[in-house]
Design a protein around this motif. Structure first.
Motif, PDB file in Angstrom:
ATOM      1  N   VAL A   6      25.453 -33.784 -23.075  1.00 52.99           N
ATOM      2  CA  VAL A   6      26.042 -32.857 -24.034  1.00 52.99           C
ATOM      3  C   VAL A   6      26.884 -33.640 -25.046  1.00 52.99           C
ATOM      4  O   VAL A   6      27.639 -34.544 -24.678  1.00 52.99           O
ATOM      5  CB  VAL A   6      26.885 -31.777 -23.319  1.00 52.99           C
ATOM      6  CG1 VAL A   6      28.099 -32.352 -22.621  1.00 52.99           C
ATOM      7  CG2 VAL A   6      27.290 -30.671 -24.285  1.00 52.99           C
TER       8      VAL A   6
ATOM      9  N   GLN B  41      22.170 -34.813 -16.873  1.00 59.62           N
ATOM     10  CA  GLN B  41      22.279 -33.481 -17.469  1.00 59.62           C
ATOM     11  C   GLN B  41      21.027 -33.188 -18.293  1.00 59.62           C
ATOM     12  O   GLN B  41      20.810 -33.758 -19.354  1.00 59.62           O
ATOM     13  CB  GLN B  41      23.528 -33.419 -18.350  1.00 59.62           C
ATOM     14  CG  GLN B  41      23.906 -32.037 -18.807  1.00 59.62           C
ATOM     15  CD  GLN B  41      25.234 -32.048 -19.558  1.00 59.62           C
ATOM     16  OE1 GLN B  41      25.586 -33.027 -20.198  1.00 59.62           O
ATOM     17  NE2 GLN B  41      25.972 -30.959 -19.470  1.00 59.62           N
TER      18      GLN B  41
ATOM     19  N   ASN C 139      23.595 -26.835 -16.613  1.00 57.57           N
ATOM     20  CA  ASN C 139      24.751 -25.999 -16.896  1.00 57.57           C
ATOM     21  C   ASN C 139      24.237 -24.562 -17.031  1.00 57.57           C
ATOM     22  O   ASN C 139      23.593 -24.224 -18.019  1.00 57.57           O
ATOM     23  CB  ASN C 139      25.447 -26.453 -18.176  1.00 57.57           C
ATOM     24  CG  ASN C 139      26.778 -25.768 -18.365  1.00 57.57           C
ATOM     25  OD1 ASN C 139      26.817 -24.575 -18.629  1.00 57.57           O
ATOM     26  ND2 ASN C 139      27.857 -26.511 -18.214  1.00 57.57           N
TER      27      ASN C 139
ATOM     28  N   ALA D 104      26.051 -37.772 -18.681  1.00 63.00           N
ATOM     29  CA  ALA D 104      26.250 -36.576 -19.495  1.00 63.00           C
ATOM     30  C   ALA D 104      25.513 -36.715 -20.827  1.00 63.00           C
ATOM     31  O   ALA D 104      25.640 -37.726 -21.523  1.00 63.00           O
ATOM     32  CB  ALA D 104      27.740 -36.358 -19.737  1.00 63.00           C
TER      33      ALA D 104
ATOM     34  N   ALA E  66      22.151 -28.632 -21.215  1.00 61.46           N
ATOM     35  CA  ALA E  66      23.559 -28.759 -21.595  1.00 61.46           C
ATOM     36  C   ALA E  66      24.144 -27.463 -22.138  1.00 61.46           C
ATOM     37  O   ALA E  66      25.278 -27.097 -21.825  1.00 61.46           O
ATOM     38  CB  ALA E  66      23.716 -29.871 -22.639  1.00 61.46           C
TER      39      ALA E  66
END
Length: 505
Positions: free
Chosen positions: A39, A77, A131, A37, A80
């Motif tokens: 973000v 990711q 996302n 991840a 984000a």
């Protein structure tokens, strides 16, 4: 009587050693993924203001850790919140990468291309995690680039809670996202495009998602707002699938929805759970339909609860998904971020995640697991990692074959020439265009139809623009070796045997 007793004791001993387990101790194919991840810098980079060298080193630490633990995929990711971890015509560079949104990174190479290649050379697939609908992570709007969609297309944005979202009901939003996917798949050698669970936002009490104008404009006659919202997400998934396949048919499309489709209190078809929100009713996502329609290649429900949690038992939810799976690869999303960090004391048990892996192995419809997130197993949980490695991940595993492979046949490349130096073997082939990895196995003089994973000595990334495969001699047996290839769909070709002693310098 004595003979019968002896036989009974022997059977019990064998059973305790796992002889009668319904799963293979060393499966040849099993998805072992980890979410990385980006973000708010959850896993990587540590800080957007770090130097390029530090960001590279920190990324490689993650890859090296999971390579050592025999994982075979990273889900990274790369979008984000309306931003990008690569140069894009449709989104500014992420501040989580560069410190300031819209500012190019001070790397001496293409960031995403480098990240993908570093995963590939370690034998891992790279799944680009996007996302789709989160536009901003918070209300700190002054940090946004002037090229962010929040600034250039405010008519696309809906404010809800303390975040902003793209309005899924607008066709121009879906078309915009298709262009983002087209750009990414065309420009980069990704193995998959991956969506997480964020479609319509999780419900916030007394908050209103103001999409009434879009509903009045685009809903079909008699369509409820709930069904209309679900149809919007269906359209996104279908359009994303079509975009990917029109460019590179072998690139997979995977989605990781919230773990509970529906509770059986609202639908008899739902799971025996009491989840406060569900993916169908609150996030307006219907993964069952996507599987039935063939719009996705794999599904990875996020089952982040402990095995026997009363309101949402991991065991019950996994069982439900295994019985409601249609023509897709099915993986389980696990939550090791909760280990020794949750009010549910089951997570204090070293065996919680290992038991979840075992459940997945015991369930024929499931082909593997994905861990959230990367940092959760890299610090303070060494005992759990060691347990998982010794019992489940001691040997490597190949990724599951893509569901797309049934419509594709890859021929075994023809070996044209062999040579060696003091340190490496050099193999020349006629064509490696559709090849992703070469696999080298210990072999006897006779070729086998397939080789056990315990015979695998090395997995090497193949540059499909080349016709040469090079492998260090230290990775090979001194005499007979077998080579096979994995194509871009994950299918393994027919083995070829060579005698290393007969290869001349």
């Amino acid at each position: 009587m004595t003979k019968q007793l002896t036989l009974l004791v022997l059977l019990l001993l064998l059973n305790s050693c796992g002889i009668f387990k319904s799963y293979e101790k060393y499966p040849k194919r099993e998805f072992r993924g980890v979410w990385i991840a980006t973000v708010v810098n959850i896993d990587w980079p540590k800080n957007g203001n770090d130097t390029a060298d530090k960001q590279k080193a920190d990324y490689l630490k993650i890859l090296d850790f999971y390579e050592k633990e025999n994982y075979n995929a990273v889900i990274v990711q790369v979008r984000a919140a309306g931003d990008a971890f690569y140069q894009s015509d449709y989104a500014p560079y992420s501040r989580f990468l560069t410190g300031k949104e819209g500012t190019p990174p001070k790397w001496n190479t293409d960031v995403l291309d480098w990240m993908i290649n570093e995963a590939h050379v370690r034998g891992m697939e790279f799944h680009a995690w996007l996302n789709p609908y989160r536009a901003t992570f918070d209300e700190n709007f002054e940090v946004l680039s002037e090229t962010h969609d929040y600034c250039t297309h405010p008519e696309w944005i809906v404010h809800y809670g303390k975040k902003n979202y793209y309005n899924p009901g607008l066709p121009e939003v879906r078309n915009h996202f298709s262009k983002i996917i087209e750009e990414l798949v065309s420009s980069y050698d990704v193995d998959a495009i991956h969506f997480d669970d964020y479609f319509y936002p999780y419900t916030i009490q007394d908050a209103v998602f103001n999409d009434s104008l879009a509903f009045e404009t685009y809903a079909e006659q008699g369509q409820t707002i709930d069904d209309w919202r679900r149809s919007n997400i269906d359209s996104l998934v279908k359009q994303s699938h079509e975009t990917i396949k029109s460019i590179k048919p072998w690139v997979q499309f995977g989605i990781s929805p919230f773990g509970v489709w529906k509770n059986n209190s609202t639908d008899p078809k739902g799971s025996d759970t009491k989840a406060g929100q569900t993916t169908y009713e609150d996030l307006y996502a219907d993964p069952l339909l996507w599987m039935q329609k063939g719009w996705i290649d794999y599904l990875a429900p996020q089952v982040y609860w402990s095995m026997e949690l009363p309101v949402a038992s991991h065991r019950k939810i996994v069982d439900w998904w295994s019985k409601n799976n249609y023509n897709t690869n099915l993986y389980v999303g696990n939550g090791p971020y909760k280990i020794r960090n949750n009010s549910d004391k089951a997570w204090d048990d070293i065996e919680e995640i290992p038991n979840q892996i075992e459940l997945a192995r015991e369930t024929p419809e499931i082909q593997g697991n994905i861990m959230f997130s990367a940092k959760s197993l890299m610090k303070d949980n060494d005992d759990v990692v060691e347990y998982m490695h010794k019992k489940y991940y001691k040997k490597p595993a190949l990724n599951p074959v893509s569901t797309l492979s049934k419509n594709h046949t890859t021929r075994t490349p023809k070996l044209l020439a062999t040579s060696k130096t003091d340190s490496e073997l050099i193999l020349e082939f006629n064509d490696l265009n559709e090849i992703r990895f070469a696999l080298f196995y210990t072999s006897g003089i006779r070729v086998k139809k397939t080789y056990d994973i315990k015979k695998l000595r090395h997995k090497i990334y193949v540059d499909n623009h080349s016709k040469t495969v090079r492998i260090p001699l230290e990775q090979l047996r001194k005499k007979y070796n077998a080579i096979t290839f994995l194509d871009v769909y994950g299918k393994e070709t027919t083995p070829i045997i060579f005698n290393l002693k007969q290869v001349n310098k």
